[in-house]
Design a protein around this motif. Structure first.
Motif, mmCIF file in Angstrom:
data_model
loop_
_atom_site.group_PDB
_atom_site.id
_atom_site.type_symbol
_atom_site.label_atom_id
_atom_site.label_comp_id
_atom_site.label_asym_id
_atom_site.label_seq_id
_atom_site.Cartn_x
_atom_site.Cartn_y
_atom_site.Cartn_z
ATOM 1 N N PHE A 93 -2.820 5.573 -8.149
ATOM 2 C CA PHE A 93 -2.922 4.114 -8.123
ATOM 3 C C PHE A 93 -2.600 3.626 -6.710
ATOM 4 C CE2 PHE A 93 -1.812 5.366 -12.393
ATOM 5 C CZ PHE A 93 -2.530 4.519 -13.218
ATOM 6 N N GLN A 94 -3.260 2.530 -6.307
ATOM 7 C CA GLN A 94 -3.010 2.004 -4.964
ATOM 8 C C GLN A 94 -3.168 0.496 -4.916
ATOM 9 O OE1 GLN A 94 -4.411 3.866 -1.066
ATOM 10 N NE2 GLN A 94 -5.917 2.229 -1.286
ATOM 11 N N ALA A 95 -2.244 -0.153 -4.207
ATOM 12 C CA ALA A 95 -2.368 -1.567 -3.839
ATOM 13 C C ALA A 95 -2.436 -1.610 -2.320
ATOM 14 C CB ALA A 95 -1.169 -2.357 -4.345
ATOM 15 N N SER A 96 -3.554 -2.044 -1.782
ATOM 16 C CA SER A 96 -3.771 -2.018 -0.337
ATOM 17 C C SER A 96 -3.642 -3.420 0.249
ATOM 18 C CB SER A 96 -5.151 -1.446 -0.013
ATOM 19 O OG SER A 96 -6.168 -2.296 -0.528
ATOM 20 N N PRO A 97 -3.324 -3.530 1.546
ATOM 21 C CA PRO A 97 -3.185 -4.852 2.169
ATOM 22 C C PRO A 97 -4.489 -5.630 2.210
ATOM 23 C CG PRO A 97 -3.031 -3.105 3.813
ATOM 24 C CD PRO A 97 -3.000 -2.441 2.481
ATOM 25 N N ASP A 114 0.043 -9.191 5.861
ATOM 26 C CA ASP A 114 0.561 -9.316 7.224
ATOM 27 C C ASP A 114 1.505 -8.185 7.604
ATOM 28 O OD1 ASP A 114 2.476 -10.263 5.463
ATOM 29 O OD2 ASP A 114 3.342 -11.651 6.905
ATOM 30 N N LEU A 115 2.090 -7.484 6.611
ATOM 31 C CA LEU A 115 2.929 -6.327 6.920
ATOM 32 C C LEU A 115 2.091 -5.058 7.083
ATOM 33 C CD1 LEU A 115 6.005 -6.834 4.554
ATOM 34 C CD2 LEU A 115 5.745 -7.484 6.952
ATOM 35 N N GLY A 116 0.836 -5.097 6.616
ATOM 36 C CA GLY A 116 -0.038 -3.937 6.751
ATOM 37 C C GLY A 116 0.453 -2.720 5.993
ATOM 38 N N VAL A 117 1.065 -2.947 4.825
ATOM 39 C CA VAL A 117 1.662 -1.866 4.036
ATOM 40 C C VAL A 117 0.916 -1.721 2.711
ATOM 41 C CG1 VAL A 117 3.741 -1.104 2.804
ATOM 42 C CG2 VAL A 117 3.931 -2.134 5.081
ATOM 43 N N SER A 118 0.652 -0.486 2.312
ATOM 44 C CA SER A 118 0.103 -0.212 0.991
ATOM 45 C C SER A 118 1.194 0.384 0.109
ATOM 46 C CB SER A 118 -1.077 0.774 1.077
ATOM 47 O OG SER A 118 -0.629 2.045 1.512
ATOM 48 N N VAL A 119 1.016 0.271 -1.211
ATOM 49 C CA VAL A 119 1.944 0.867 -2.169
ATOM 50 C C VAL A 119 1.127 1.736 -3.114
ATOM 51 C CG1 VAL A 119 3.751 0.448 -3.871
ATOM 52 C CG2 VAL A 119 3.404 -1.185 -2.014
ATOM 53 N N THR A 120 1.580 2.970 -3.329
ATOM 54 C CA THR A 120 0.838 3.898 -4.172
ATOM 55 C C THR A 120 1.749 4.509 -5.223
ATOM 56 O OG1 THR A 120 1.227 5.728 -2.628
ATOM 57 C CG2 THR A 120 -0.817 4.490 -2.380
ATOM 58 N N PHE A 121 1.153 4.910 -6.331
ATOM 59 C CA PHE A 121 1.842 5.669 -7.369
ATOM 60 C C PHE A 121 0.942 6.837 -7.739
ATOM 61 C CE2 PHE A 121 2.691 6.843 -11.752
ATOM 62 C CZ PHE A 121 4.072 6.961 -11.766
ATOM 63 N N VAL A 122 1.506 8.046 -7.689
ATOM 64 C CA VAL A 122 0.713 9.255 -7.894
ATOM 65 C C VAL A 122 1.336 10.086 -9.005
ATOM 66 C CG1 VAL A 122 -0.333 11.268 -6.795
ATOM 67 C CG2 VAL A 122 0.217 9.250 -5.420
#
Length: 524
Positions: free
Chosen positions: A290-294, A302-310
């Motif tokens: 799973f991924q949430a991208s900027p 604006d932080l340019g950070v993604s969050v992932t769950f694997v």
């Protein structure tokens, strides 16, 4: 109050436990016992800091031995490297050591820190703000998080899989659910004042924490609050319970009453969205990603950070791949496994524990010369076992494969730094990059006919996640298993014939083997 001074012959952890036990046996009201416990904590952390400041060569050698193989792997952080910033009966806050302190190869993460927050049921966290932007993901448990701005307050329900950004200097407080089970939250923190350093600010508290109101003179507070000095001193001298406080069920319900339950899609600037409520971008019977991208979520833009769950299912592998731009910090949530990664930097210079001074300057000069002069590509394999609480870093462009143990699933969350327009490139599996190349490019690159190259790279049946067993076409695996079962039945039948001279018994065994063969034929 009974003295809580600990003996010097015990381990600091044992001293802390014995000190807490003495506080519980102490007669008097609960506030006195609580103050005693806080004094135990203060002594414990002073001892820990003193230990960390130690310059004894033997102690430093023991610390390196304690982290084991990670001494040769600057990208791996054992869970023991999470240092407690606060700990009480209600929960604790742990922060990972600075990334660049571990190795100069991680200086791209100098302005980021990783924090793990844990709280027991019905625990209230005092209002506070931090001089850092924060992106959090709830790992387990649930509760209510409240954010206070100059013009409004908003409360949200927070549960496993929820992602949320808390902007710098936003006042926050939190109450965990009254249900059984601990709340656990992972936070990526980006300081806004001093690189790699962040501080929490509390409007309430006496000593631990201390209220920032107490810094101002009585004259300023009296005129600003239009209140007498006695009332001010009583107001800011009452709270002595620490950062985390046990709340009653009625208080918890009241704090949870006005929270928002509906999860938005993350396109707003406030409020959580659930990462696990989305469709995984990669999935099959061997794993999910799973991924949430900027590029999709304004909170992350604006932080340019993604969050992932694997999730890598037991006995499976996430095939070799790399990120084009993103440097990813990964936390192991559940399960065990390991990773293998190719690193060009360690192949050039073995580097342990980030050195300083002249050695560091010499290494920088060597790196600059190598960059200017170029050279043949060489890589070193970096590998580490993974357990819950461990952290590892995947630099951009570094090929990596992640494997789950045979008996349990491996679950991880990741924060991708510089993730805007990042691409994930797969080197194996059905969707590998070699298959995109022209036939002539394959022949020139591998010095083999293209059909031989395709025989390897077009042989995969699955993408992204595969079984950790030797990769063969499914039909071949079925045939191999069937042959092994038939051969096993034949060996068993032969053994029975040798043990029994009775012809009837032999015929019965042969009949049974025929039934087994027919059953196998029906399976295939």
């Amino acid at each position: 109050m009974t003295s809580v001074k600990a003996t010097t012959t015990e381990d600091p952890q044992q001293q802390f436990q014995h000190c807490q036990q003495r506080c519980e046996r102490q007669q008097g009201r609960e506030p006195q016992r609580r103050q005693c416990r806080q004094e135990c904590e203060r002594q414990f952390w002073e001892q820990q800091k003193g230990k960390q400041r130690s310059t004894n060569p033997r102690e430093q050698e023991e610390e390196e031995e304690e982290v084991g193989e990670s001494g040769d792997n600057p990208y791996y952080f054992h869970s023991r490297m999470l240092h407690s910033w606060f700990r009480a009966e209600e929960g604790q806050i742990r922060v990972l050591e600075r990334f660049d302190k571990r190795s100069r190869l991680l200086r791209g993460l100098k302005n980021y820190r990783l924090e793990i927050f844990e709280a027991n049921p019905n625990t209230f966290v005092l209002p506070h703000d931090v001089d850092a932007d924060c992106i959090l993901i709830a790992l387990k448990g649930e509760g209510t998080i409240s954010l206070v701005w100059q013009d409004k307050k908003q409360s949200y329900h927070l549960e496993g899989g929820d992602v949320m950004r808390v902007p710098a200097r936003t006042t926050v407080y939190f109450i965990s659910s009254g249900r059984d089970g601990q709340v656990q939250i992972a936070k990526l923190i980006q300081p806004v004042n001093i690189p790699d350093t962040f501080k929490e600010f509390y409007p309430v508290g006496t000593e631990n924490p201390e209220s920032y109101y107490k810094v101002f003179s009585s004259k300023i507070l009296e005129s600003s609050l239009k209140t007498s000095r006695d009332q001010i001193e009583r107001l800011f001298g009452q709270q002595r319970q620490g950062v985390m406080i046990r709340a009653s069920e009625e208080q918890r319900q009241a704090l949870s009453e006005h929270r928002g339950w509906l999860k938005n899609k993350g396109h707003g600037l406030r409020g959580p969205f659930n990462l696990l409520g989305r469709e995984p971008i990669y999935s099959n019977e061997f794993g999910r990603f799973f991924q949430a991208s900027p590029g999709e979520f304004k909170q992350l833009l604006d932080l340019g950070v993604s969050v992932t769950f694997v999730e890598v299912y037991q006995g499976s592998t996430m095939v070799p791949h790399y990120n084009s731009k993103s440097m990813t910090v990964v936390l192991v949530v559940e399960g065990n496994g390991w990773f293998e990664m190719a690193c060009p930097h360690l192949a050039q210079a073995q580097q342990r524990w980030g050195s300083g001074g002249e050695r560091e300057e010499e290494e920088e000069e060597e790196e600059e010369q190598e960059t200017e002069q170029g050279g043949s590509a060489r890589y070193q394999k970096v590998t580490s076992q993974l357990s819950p609480g461990d952290i590892f870093v995947i630099p951009a462009g570094h090929p990596i494969a992640i494997v789950a143990e045979q008996n349990e699933d491996l679950r991880m969350v990741g924060f991708g730094i510089n993730a805007h327009k990042n691409e994930r490139i797969f080197l194996a599996g059905k969707e590998n990059i070699i298959n995109r190349m022209d036939r002539e490019a394959k022949e020139l690159s591998f010095d083999l006919p293209a059909r031989e190259v395709d025989r390897v790279f077009r042989n995969q049946e699955k993408s992204y996640f595969v079984s950790s067993e030797q990769q063969q076409p499914q039909r071949e695996r079925r045939e191999r298993r069937n042959i092994e079962k038939i051969e096993g039945s034949q060996r068993l039948r032969q053994s029975k014939r040798m043990d029994k001279s009775d012809t009837k018994g032999s015929e019965g065994s042969s009949s049974s083997a025929m039934v087994s063969i027919l059953n196998l034929a029906s399976i295939s």
